[in-house]
Write a protein that holds these residues in place. Structure first.
Motif, PDB file in Angstrom:
ATOM      1  N   THR A  66      38.955  32.616  35.485  1.00 27.06           N
ATOM      2  CA  THR A  66      37.519  33.102  35.708  1.00 27.06           C
ATOM      3  C   THR A  66      37.213  33.387  36.942  1.00 27.06           C
ATOM      4  OG1 THR A  66      37.174  32.123  33.379  1.00 27.06           O
ATOM      5  CG2 THR A  66      35.248  32.681  35.134  1.00 27.06           C
ATOM      6  N   ASP A  67      37.593  32.221  37.934  1.00 29.15           N
ATOM      7  CA  ASP A  67      37.540  32.479  39.407  1.00 29.15           C
ATOM      8  C   ASP A  67      38.171  33.566  40.061  1.00 29.15           C
ATOM      9  OD1 ASP A  67      36.669  31.254  41.954  1.00 29.15           O
ATOM     10  OD2 ASP A  67      38.534  30.937  42.237  1.00 29.15           O
ATOM     11  N   VAL A  68      39.468  33.847  39.561  1.00 31.54           N
ATOM     12  CA  VAL A  68      39.989  34.975  40.007  1.00 31.54           C
ATOM     13  C   VAL A  68      39.426  36.189  39.878  1.00 31.54           C
ATOM     14  CG1 VAL A  68      42.432  36.273  39.799  1.00 31.54           C
ATOM     15  CG2 VAL A  68      42.513  33.809  39.894  1.00 31.54           C
ATOM     16  N   ASN A  69      39.105  36.472  38.346  1.00 32.34           N
ATOM     17  CA  ASN A  69      38.477  37.507  37.994  1.00 32.34           C
ATOM     18  C   ASN A  69      37.214  37.864  38.908  1.00 32.34           C
ATOM     19  OD1 ASN A  69      38.114  40.022  36.249  1.00 32.34           O
ATOM     20  ND2 ASN A  69      36.629  38.755  35.101  1.00 32.34           N
ATOM     21  N   ASN A  70      36.476  36.875  38.919  1.00 38.45           N
ATOM     22  CA  ASN A  70      35.092  37.022  39.882  1.00 38.45           C
ATOM     23  C   ASN A  70      35.201  37.361  41.171  1.00 38.45           C
ATOM     24  OD1 ASN A  70      33.590  36.128  37.488  1.00 38.45           O
ATOM     25  ND2 ASN A  70      33.392  34.025  37.995  1.00 38.45           N
ATOM     26  N   ARG A  71      36.368  36.986  41.784  1.00 40.78           N
ATOM     27  CA  ARG A  71      36.740  37.428  43.008  1.00 40.78           C
ATOM     28  C   ARG A  71      37.739  38.480  43.300  1.00 40.78           C
ATOM     29  NH1 ARG A  71      39.032  34.025  46.446  1.00 40.78           N
ATOM     30  NH2 ARG A  71      40.156  32.646  45.208  1.00 40.78           N
ATOM     31  N   PHE A  72      38.020  39.131  42.140  1.00 45.89           N
ATOM     32  CA  PHE A  72      39.210  40.074  42.138  1.00 45.89           C
ATOM     33  C   PHE A  72      39.196  40.983  43.224  1.00 45.89           C
ATOM     34  CE2 PHE A  72      41.600  43.707  40.385  1.00 45.89           C
ATOM     35  CZ  PHE A  72      42.763  43.054  40.139  1.00 45.89           C
ATOM     36  N   ASP A  73      38.120  41.934  43.373  1.00 44.30           N
ATOM     37  CA  ASP A  73      37.951  42.989  44.203  1.00 44.30           C
ATOM     38  C   ASP A  73      38.161  42.291  45.730  1.00 44.30           C
ATOM     39  OD1 ASP A  73      37.716  44.695  42.320  1.00 44.30           O
ATOM     40  OD2 ASP A  73      35.586  44.889  42.525  1.00 44.30           O
ATOM     41  N   GLU A  74      37.553  41.214  46.153  1.00 41.61           N
ATOM     42  CA  GLU A  74      37.824  40.522  47.038  1.00 41.61           C
ATOM     43  C   GLU A  74      39.383  40.050  47.579  1.00 41.61           C
ATOM     44  OE1 GLU A  74      36.685  36.225  49.018  1.00 41.61           O
ATOM     45  OE2 GLU A  74      35.393  36.903  47.602  1.00 41.61           O
ATOM     46  N   ILE A  75      39.877  39.545  46.665  1.00 33.52           N
ATOM     47  CA  ILE A  75      41.289  39.036  46.792  1.00 33.52           C
ATOM     48  C   ILE A  75      42.112  40.382  47.037  1.00 33.52           C
ATOM     49  CG2 ILE A  75      43.102  38.169  45.452  1.00 33.52           C
ATOM     50  CD1 ILE A  75      41.372  36.530  44.142  1.00 33.52           C
ATOM     51  N   VAL A  76      42.010  41.531  46.286  1.00 35.09           N
ATOM     52  CA  VAL A  76      42.957  42.601  46.570  1.00 35.09           C
ATOM     53  C   VAL A  76      42.592  43.302  47.639  1.00 35.09           C
ATOM     54  CG1 VAL A  76      43.458  44.834  45.616  1.00 35.09           C
ATOM     55  CG2 VAL A  76      43.080  42.634  44.098  1.00 35.09           C
ATOM     56  N   ALA A  77      41.207  43.334  48.066  1.00 37.26           N
ATOM     57  CA  ALA A  77      40.924  43.944  49.505  1.00 37.26           C
ATOM     58  C   ALA A  77      41.502  43.358  50.630  1.00 37.26           C
ATOM     59  CB  ALA A  77      39.202  43.806  49.446  1.00 37.26           C
ATOM     60  N   ALA A  78      41.338  41.921  50.655  1.00 37.03           N
ATOM     61  CA  ALA A  78      41.903  41.145  51.753  1.00 37.03           C
ATOM     62  C   ALA A  78      43.559  41.264  51.888  1.00 37.03           C
ATOM     63  CB  ALA A  78      41.864  39.762  51.444  1.00 37.03           C
ATOM     64  N   TYR A  79      44.278  41.460  50.732  1.00 39.95           N
ATOM     65  CA  TYR A  79      45.717  41.656  50.419  1.00 39.95           C
ATOM     66  C   TYR A  79      46.062  43.133  51.137  1.00 39.95           C
ATOM     67  CZ  TYR A  79      50.078  43.542  48.909  1.00 39.95           C
ATOM     68  OH  TYR A  79      51.343  44.045  48.627  1.00 39.95           O
TER      69      TYR A  79
END
Length: 344
Positions: A325-338
Motif C-alpha cells: 500500500t505504501d509502495v503504491n502510494n509512492r509509486f510515481d515518486e519511487i519510479v521517478a527517483a529511479y
C-alpha cells in the motif's frame, strides 16, 4: 512482462496485448453470455491451459485470455473503464494495488476465502499463487556471481539486463529489493553504478531468460515460479540465485500473483465462477505440478519434485514482505527517483 504463451498449447482464445490493440478484440465477444475475459500477467500459462479446459467443461463458459505485462494489463483495463471488456485480472504487486486505487476492482471473495490467511486476501483481490523474486545466471558463467556487488564487475559489461521498474512487476521488485538491501538512497546509487553493465530497458522479463540461456546475457532478473518452469519445461540453461547484500545476507521479496474481479465486469456471474474455480482446492493442488506455483491456501501443502525445487530455490534466503500500500502510494515518486538516478 513474463514469457509469452505458446500458441500451440493453448486451447482457449489467448492473445498478447499488442495483438489485442491491433485487432480491437480479446479473442471473443464480450456480448457472448457464455464467456468470461481474463487479463493476466504472463507466467501461469502451463497451469491456466488445463484449468480453462476443465472450467469450460464444468460450466459451459469459455475463457477469453489476454496476456501482457503486469503494468500493461492494468493500463489496458483502466483505459477501458468507460467500456469494460475485462471480467477478472491477475497481476503482480504493486500493480494490483494500482488497479484497486484506480477503481478497476470490485469485491473479490472466493468461495473458500476462509482457507486463505489474512496476508493473502484484501477486499478487492486475493493471492492466486504465491511467488518470489529471483535473479538468474547462465550455467556456463564462471566464476558465478554471488552478491549484488559481484554484478558491478567489469567482466559483466553489457552482459546484465533487468526488466524496467514501473513497467514490469519483476523489474519493480528488483528496484524495491535493492533499496531494501542497500538503503533507499544507497540502492539508487548502486543501480546507477550498475548501468555500466546493464544492456538497457526491457518491458519483458520473460524475454530475458532465453538471452541468458544462449549466453547473450550473463545475468538477468526473474521470479522463482517462472524461472523454474522455464528451466524444467523449456530446458533453459540458467539457474536461480539470490544475491547477497553488503551484510552477507541473501534476501528476496514476496511477489504473489493477485487476482481481482472487475468492478464493472461485463460477465459478473461468470467472473465469480472463474474466481471460485481457480481458487478451489482441486485447481490449486495443480499449481506446483503444472507451473511451479505455490498455493496460498492453508489446507494445501505442495509435494513432489517441483515443490522441492521451489523450496530449494529459497533455502537460506530471507523473505521480505513489502508494504505494498505504501509502495503504491509512492509509486510515481519511487519510479521517478529511479529514472533520475539511472538516466532512463
Amino acid at each position: 512482462m513474463k514469457r509469452f504463451v505458446k500458441a500451440a498449447t493453448i486451447a482457449v482464445a489467448a492473445v498478447s496485448l499488442a495483438s489485442v490493440a491491433a485487432c480491437g478484440g480479446t479473442g471473443g465477444s464480450s456480448d457472448d453470455p457464455n464467456t468470461v475475459t481474463l487479463y493476466s500477467a504472463d507466467g501461469l500459462a502451463d497451469w491456466y491451459t488445463p484449468q480453462f479446459k476443465a472450467f469450460e467443461a464444468k460450466t459451459g463458459v469459455k475463457v477469453n485470455y489476454v496476456e501482457g505485462g503486469s503494468g500493461e494489463v492494468v493500463s489496458r483495463a483502466d483505459k477501458e473503464k468507460s467500456n469494460p471488456q475485462m471480467d477478472v485480472i491477475v497481476t503482480l504487486p504493486p500493480f494490483i494495488q494500482q488497479a484497486d486505487k484506480k477503481g478497476i476492482l470490485g469485491d473479490t471473495v472466493p468461495a473458500d476465502a476462509d482457507k486463505l490467511p489474512d496476508t493473502a486476501k484484501a477486499p478487492h483481490y486475493v493471492s492466486l499463487a504465491n511467488n518470489y523474486f529471483t535473479m538468474i545466471r547462465g550455467t556456463s558463467v564462471n566464476p558465478k556471481p554471488q552478491s549484488w556487488n559481484d554484478l558491478l564487475d567489469p567482466r559483466f559489461k553489457q552482459r546484465i539486463q533487468y526488466s524496467t521498474p514501473g513497467q514490469a512487476g519483476d523489474g519493480t521488485a528488483l528496484l524495491l529489493l535493492v533499496q531494501h538491501v542497500f538503503g533507499e538512497h544507497a540502492g539508487l546509487d548502486y543501480l546507477s553504478k550498475l548501468q555500466t553493465n546493464n544492456v538497457g530497458p526491457s518491458a519483458s522479463t520473460g524475454k530475458l531468460g532465453p538471452k541468458v540461456s544462449t549466453g547473450e546475457l550473463s545475468v538477468a532478473n526473474s521470479d522463482v515460479q517462472m524461472a523454474l518452469a522455464a528451466i524444467a519445461n523449456d530446458k533453459m540453461a540458467y539457474e536461480t540465485f539470490a544475491p547477497a547484500g553488503p551484510d552477507g545476507k541473501r534476501t528476496t521479496l514476496a511477489l504473489p500473483y493477485f487476482m481481482g474481479k472487475a468492478a464493472n465486469a461485463p460477465h459478473a456471474d461468470n467472473a465469480q465462477k472463474l474466481i471460485d474455480f481457480l481458487m478451489s482446492a482441486d485447481a490449486q493442488k495443480e499449481l506446483a505440478g503444472a507451473a511451479f506455483g505455490v498455493s496460498a491456501r492453508t489446507d494445501i501443502t505442495a509435494t513432489g519434485p517441483n515443490a522441492d525445487a521451489f523450496t530449494k530455490a529459497l533455502a537460506g534466503v530471507d523473505i521480505w514482505q513489502p508494504d505494498w500500500t505504501d509502495v503504491n502510494n509512492r509509486f510515481d515518486e519511487i519510479v521517478a527517483a529511479y529514472n533520475k538516478a539511472t538516466g532512463q
